[in-house]
Design a protein around this motif. Structure first.
Motif, short mmCIF file in Angstrom:
data_model
loop_
_atom_site.label_atom_id
_atom_site.label_comp_id
_atom_site.label_asym_id
_atom_site.label_seq_id
_atom_site.Cartn_x
_atom_site.Cartn_y
_atom_site.Cartn_z
N LEU A 43 0.68 -1.23 0.08
CA LEU A 43 0.08 -0.17 -0.03
C LEU A 43 0.93 1.22 0.01
CD1 LEU A 43 -2.80 -0.97 2.32
CD2 LEU A 43 -2.82 -0.36 -0.11
N GLU A 44 2.17 1.03 0.79
CA GLU A 44 2.77 2.37 0.61
C GLU A 44 3.72 2.54 -0.26
OE1 GLU A 44 2.16 2.50 5.46
OE2 GLU A 44 4.16 2.27 4.85
N THR A 45 4.07 1.89 -1.08
CA THR A 45 5.12 1.65 -2.15
C THR A 45 4.50 1.28 -3.38
OG1 THR A 45 5.96 -0.50 -2.09
CG2 THR A 45 6.95 1.14 -0.56
N GLY A 46 3.28 0.77 -3.63
CA GLY A 46 2.91 0.20 -4.94
C GLY A 46 3.32 -1.00 -5.35
N ARG A 47 4.13 -1.76 -4.51
CA ARG A 47 4.97 -2.99 -4.82
C ARG A 47 5.04 -3.93 -3.49
NH1 ARG A 47 8.48 0.50 -4.95
NH2 ARG A 47 10.65 0.07 -3.94
N PRO A 48 4.88 -4.95 -3.65
CA PRO A 48 5.11 -5.90 -2.58
C PRO A 48 6.44 -5.84 -2.15
CG PRO A 48 4.69 -7.32 -4.52
CD PRO A 48 4.48 -5.94 -4.77
N LEU A 49 6.85 -6.76 -0.95
CA LEU A 49 8.23 -6.94 -0.69
C LEU A 49 8.98 -7.85 -1.70
CD1 LEU A 49 7.70 -7.75 3.30
CD2 LEU A 49 8.93 -5.87 2.26
#
Length: 151
Positions: free
Chosen positions: A137-143
């Motif tokens: 949610l905060e970066t637009g990509r998962p870990l």
């Protein structure tokens, strides 16, 4: 009735309630950060499935939507595919979303866990999923690595 266990965790997300709700209920979004697609129409009484993203359609968890109040609260049963999701012994997961300034306070509560081993597994699983949800949610990509695979 046998004693059950409850896991509860609260985190703060740099996103709006609608974004968090969509991330929890949209099959494509959940597939990106959870490794499974949460599939349902999210109406009370409806079935939901936690389907693998490998295209097999296999659901590793199934349940019944007990309550859905977008974008504030989602409650559903969680059961193995060989269980009846309406069984009163099925565990229950609640997502409570509360706006907090420009953030969302998300509390996840997983109730009716059968024993200490199930509680420990839930704690490990939820820690991984919620970390990945926050990053997504905060970066637009998962870990970059699946956190649930960590030893």
């Amino acid at each position: 009735m046998a004693e059950t266990h409850t896991f509860s965790y609260t985190l703060y997300l740099g996103a709006g309630p609608e974004q968090v709700w969509r991330a929890l209920t949209d099959a494509e979004a959940t597939g990106r950060y959870w490794g499974h697609r949460n599939v349902s129409d999210w109406q009370p009484g409806s079935r939901w499935e936690h389907q693998r993203t490998d295209g097999s359609g296999v659901a590793d968890v199934i349940g019944t939507v007990l309550e859905a109040r977008p974008p504030r609260r989602l409650v559903s049963t969680w059961a193995r595919p060989d269980q009846d999701p309406a069984d009163p012994a099925a565990s229950v997961v609640t997502f409570d979303l509360e706006p907090y300034h420009e953030l969302v306070r998300l509390t996840v509560t997983h109730e009716k866990l059968a024993d200490a081993a199930e509680l420990a597994a839930a704690a490990k699983g939820w820690a991984a999923v919620l970390s990945n949800l926050k990053t997504y949610l905060e970066t637009g990509r998962p870990l970059p690595h699946d956190p649930w695979l960590m030893p």
